[in-house]
Write a protein that holds these residues in place. Sequence first.
Motif, PDB file in Angstrom:
ATOM      1  N   SER A  85       0.830  -1.213   0.000  1.00  0.00           N
ATOM      2  CA  SER A  85       0.000   0.000   0.000  1.00  0.00           C
ATOM      3  C   SER A  85       0.858   1.254   0.000  1.00  0.00           C
ATOM      4  N   LYS A  86       1.943   1.231   0.793  1.00  0.00           N
ATOM      5  CA  LYS A  86       2.842   2.377   0.819  1.00  0.00           C
ATOM      6  C   LYS A  86       3.530   2.538  -0.534  1.00  0.00           C
ATOM      7  N   SER A  89       1.236   4.320  -2.842  1.00  0.00           N
ATOM      8  CA  SER A  89       1.189   5.743  -2.481  1.00  0.00           C
ATOM      9  C   SER A  89       2.467   6.462  -2.912  1.00  0.00           C
ATOM     10  N   ASP A  90       3.609   5.800  -2.721  1.00  0.00           N
ATOM     11  CA  ASP A  90       4.900   6.384  -3.122  1.00  0.00           C
ATOM     12  C   ASP A  90       4.939   6.647  -4.633  1.00  0.00           C
ATOM     13  N   GLU A  92       2.377   7.109  -6.642  1.00  0.00           N
ATOM     14  CA  GLU A  92       1.485   8.228  -6.956  1.00  0.00           C
ATOM     15  C   GLU A  92       2.166   9.561  -6.649  1.00  0.00           C
ATOM     16  N   ASP A  93       2.901   9.599  -5.558  1.00  0.00           N
ATOM     17  CA  ASP A  93       3.613  10.822  -5.181  1.00  0.00           C
ATOM     18  C   ASP A  93       4.691  11.165  -6.210  1.00  0.00           C
ATOM     19  N   ALA A 115      -0.238   0.403  -9.541  1.00  0.00           N
ATOM     20  CA  ALA A 115       0.728   1.504  -9.578  1.00  0.00           C
ATOM     21  C   ALA A 115       1.339   1.626 -10.977  1.00  0.00           C
TER      22      ALA A 115
END
Length: 309
Positions: A85-86, A89-90, A92-93, A115
Amino acid sequence: MKKMKWALLMVVVLVLAACSTEQPGSKSSSDNEDAGKDGDKEFKIGLSVSTLNNPFFVTLSEGAKEQAKESGAKIIVVDAQDDASKQASDVEDLIQQGVDLLIINPTDSEAVVSAVESANNSNIPVITVDRSAEGGEVVSHIASDNKAGGVLAGEYLLELLGENAKVAELEGIAGSSAARDRGEGFNEAVDGKVDIVAKQTANFNRAEGLTVMENILQANPEITGVFAHNDEMALGALEAIQSAGKDIVVIGFDATDDAVKSVKDGKLAATIAQKPEEIGKKAMEAAVAVLNGEDVDADIPVDLELIKE
């Protein structure tokens, strides 16, 4: 009066023209602040690593950084901390930061698909390293042949123990291509020749390798050999074995510095070297080539080597 004003205007124009040293169409110094090697635009490349708690991936990222510096590219490294999950998110960032290309070392080969697809939708090329993605568009995958490495480990374990030995297999993160391929290669090599009495995951983690091995030894004290899908688990297992006062052959995978030293010291029986620094360098070379419009191979292999006493 009109003639004087006209003459004055011409003088001003000539002075301004003389003060300018740039030719038409040339770039100012501020335009070149982002210039990379050979004056080209500096490429911004994101590297999402499954975990920087593992020396293997630290070395991989250092190889990528070194090659980025040589290539005149900027690299942003983020640590997923073994959390799918991280990692999503990473990524996407990194996309929001406007990276030109993404290099991803998946925590989970299936979970990372979303992703990869997100990057695809943003027209950002994706390269995977060490572990593959099970979906999405990837322009190149750089890794050792993990299945071949598993075969090497299995064949050497047979050479040391002979047939009919009772052995254990410590598996990596479930869902990762590395764990799947290394396990497949190992089992192919030893099928019908040894008795795998225990097979448990320790998530590529040294502390878990120790705990899992302690439990395996309690249930299966007759074990004489262990194959671990990476060196961290192998070293954890070795610690449990030594604490139990047993003499058991342990083979790891990755050839981290700690593991190679352990082999030289006669503790770890062997490790499979897959050269993480070279993987990182090749990934960055491929990234820059893609961004320069060059064709790269869909699969770029890195040689393996058996490190033994």
